[in-house]
Structure formats: structure tokens, C-alpha cells
Design an enzyme around this catalytic site. Structure first.
Site, mmCIF file in Angstrom:
data_model
loop_
_atom_site.group_PDB
_atom_site.id
_atom_site.type_symbol
_atom_site.label_atom_id
_atom_site.label_comp_id
_atom_site.label_asym_id
_atom_site.label_seq_id
_atom_site.Cartn_x
_atom_site.Cartn_y
_atom_site.Cartn_z
ATOM 1 N N HIS A 95 0.832 -1.198 0.000
ATOM 2 C CA HIS A 95 0.000 0.000 0.000
ATOM 3 C C HIS A 95 0.864 1.245 0.000
ATOM 4 C CE1 HIS A 95 -3.288 2.736 1.557
ATOM 5 N NE2 HIS A 95 -3.899 2.091 0.587
ATOM 6 N N CYS A 96 1.959 1.210 0.742
ATOM 7 C CA CYS A 96 2.858 2.362 0.818
ATOM 8 C C CYS A 96 3.445 2.729 -0.542
ATOM 9 C CB CYS A 96 4.008 2.078 1.779
ATOM 10 S SG CYS A 96 3.539 1.631 3.454
#
Length: 327
Positions: A319-320
Site C-alpha cells: 500500500h505504501c
């Protein structure tokens, strides 16, 4: 600006594209890019089966290595980037269709801890490539520090968003007002601390995510030595107190780095895109259980577990390193 253009869609809304960062700064990866590049390539190849992937390459060498490794799995885009963490350096796109707008918040290297040339230019470059109008904001805000359900609710943490290393001259009311104006959210759900040793100061995308309007997902403790046992219990309690429906999956438990220190491994750092959920996995037993439970929660999407241990060495996970562009 209309309400439609400021409305922040949930991540499960349709995507026109998914941006993924490509590592280029060897010093940020212990001097070796081989491991993270291999894991990110596997992610890109899997994601490209579901959504057009754009790979953000911050140098000529990065662009060449991405092209050689991916063999056409994604569109290589040469734009300024420091490192791969597009969730935080890229724009937050509100609205859909012709009403889309790139909201470009100020980025200060996670409170001044990691300042890399190119990171402050990434949001504008992504917006320009997508042909989206961009609005610059003075507020320091990272995309990993918030999560929205598309129905006005926004999850965040006090450890990050109220940290004096971000917006020292603003109190909670002022920060809420700025985000409300930019993203069209109405209800703030404040959690406390994030995971142990998380250099982002407790990004919420590592601990709690919306999976439907009013429905949050978090982790429960795995093993007697889980370093985040108290934090995970408090997160679940806070979400229930906020009146949300809450589901839980197991955490990865205790995962150590080369020096034996606990690292902020999390099954929550998954990326949702068209038809799929791509989940970082670290440990066989807990990860297998998490994947099975996520598949039951994400009906109609394929849940795909992929190794992310090398990516975690750089400070984050799937996600980062991604930023979706709504359709």
C-alpha cells in the site's frame, strides 16, 4: 469547487490506473536493490492482470532496470521520485471521471526523518502525466496516514497526524478543517499509536483499513511474543467504540530484522484494485490464515498473497508503494 470534485472515493472504487514506485536509491535498501526489485516486479506483474500499471522511475537507471525486469508488464514513466513510497509522495485524487482533481499536499519526509531529492515533485508529475488539474495544499499530509470509506468517514492516528513534526502550528480542529475542505470527508475516527518501530509515526494503513462503508478491518495478536499486542487490542477497541462494524485478521506476529529488532510487518498494508487485493505476506501460518479470511471478506475480488520481506526492509509495503487513480 463542487462537492463531487472534492469527494474522496474509497480504494475499492474502479481504478483507471495504479502507480507503483521502483526503487533506485541503493543506500535506502542496505546497498542492495536486487531483493526489493524482485518483489516489486512480482507485485507489478500480478497487478497488471487487473489494472493498467504505471511504474514511477526516478532515474534513467531505474527506468532501464524496470523495463528489463518487467518485460512490458507496466508502463515505465520517468518522473522525479526520491524513493518508492507513492502513497505518501503522490497526489490524493478526489472525484471520478471528468471531475477528478489531484490534491497535492506538502511532504516533509515523514517529519524530517527521510528527505530525498525528487519526493516533493512526485505529486505534480503524476498529476501532469494523468492530465489532472492539481491543487496544492500547505498542510503536511501523507496518504498512508488516512483511510476513507467513501461515505464521509476517515480513519487516522494521533501519533501521525497530530505529531508536531508535521503541522506544529495547527491543532486537531484546524487539521480536520483542512482535510475536510480538501477531501470532502465529514467524520474523523482517531486512533492512537501505530506499530512498533514504524518510522512513519503510526500510519493508519499499517493498522486499520475500511473494507466497506462503516466497516473497518484490523489485526488481532498472533503469538505470545507479538510486539504489538497492546496496540492491536486498543485499535480494535477504538474502532468498535466509534460505532463501526469491525472484522479482524491475524497479524504476522514477531518479525525481526537482521539485527534482531522487531519490524512493523503487517497484513493490513494490502493494495485494493480492480478485481484483486494484493497482500504482503511474511510468515507461512499466520499469513495463510490472513489470506483465507481476507478472501471471505473481499467477495468478488481475488486475494493474492505475495512476499514482501525485502520491501519491508525499506520501510513499507504494497500500500505504501502504490497510488491508485480513480476511473
Amino acid at each position: 469547487m463542487t462537492e463531487e470534485t472534492t469527494h474522496l472515493l474509497p480504494e475499492w472504487a474502479p481504478h483507471a490506473a495504479l502507480w507503483v514506485g521502483w526503487p533506485r536509491l541503493a543506500q535506502e535498501w542496505g546497498g542492495n536493490l536486487t531483493g526489493p526489485r524482485a518483489e516489486i516486479a512480482s507485485f507489478i506483474k500480478a497487478a497488471s492482470e487487473y489494472v493498467p500499471v504505471r511504474v514511477a522511475a526516478g532515474s534513467d537507471e531505474a527506468a532501464a532496470s524496470a523495463a528489463d525486469t518487467l518485460q512490458g508488464a507496466g508502463e515505465i514513466v520517468r518522473i522525479p521520485t526520491g524513493d518508492i513510497w507513492l502513497r505518501d509522495t503522490g497526489p490524493i485524487v478526489t472525484g471520478s471521471g471528468a471531475g477528478r482533481t489531484a490534491q497535492a499536499f506538502r511532504f516533509n519526509g515523514w517529519g524530517g526523518k527521510y528527505l530525498m531529492p525528487g519526493d516533493t515533485e512526485t505529486a505534480g508529475a503524476v498529476a501532469a502525466h494523468e492530465g489532472l488539474p492539481a491543487i496544492k495544499h500547505d498542510l503536511v499530509l501523507e496518504g498512508g496516514g488516512i483511510d476513507a470509506d467513501g461515505a464521509g468517514r476517515l480513519l487516522t492516528t494521533r501519533q501521525c497526524l497530530l505529531n508536531p513534526n508535521r503541522n506544529p502550528d495547527l491543532d486537531q480542529d484546524a487539521i480536520e478543517a483542512a482535510i475536510r475542505s480538501a477531501l470532502g470527508v465529514s467524520d474523523f475516527i482517531w486512533l492512537g499509536d501505530g506499530l512498533l518501530n514504524d518510522h512513519t509515526d503510526g500510519h493508519v494503513d499499517n493498522i486499520a483499513r475500511f473494507i466497506a462503508p462503516g466497516h473497518a478491518l484490523c489485526q488481532h495478536t498472533s503469538g505470545d511474543d507479538d510486539p504489538n499486542a497492546e496496540v492491536l487490542t486498543e485499535i480494535e477497541t477504538s474502532l468498535r467504540r466509534a460505532g463501526l462494524a469491525v472484522s479482524t485478521i491475524p497479524s504476522p506476529g514477531l518479525i525481526r530484522d537482521e539485527d534482531g529488532n522487531p519490524v512493523p510487518a503487517s497484513h493490513m498494508n494490502f493494495t485494493i484494485t480492480n478485481g484483486a487485493v494484493l497482500v504482503p505476506v511474511y510468515e507461512d501460518h499466520y499469513s495463510l490464515v490472513a489470506l483465507a479470511e481476507l478472501q471471505a471478506l473481499f467477495e468478488g475480488r481475488k486475494v493474492i498473497g505475495l512476499p514482501a520481506r525485502h520491501i519491508l526492509n525499506g520501510g513499507g509495503s504494497f500500500h505504501c508503494m502504490t497510488r491508485e487513480i480513480p476511473a
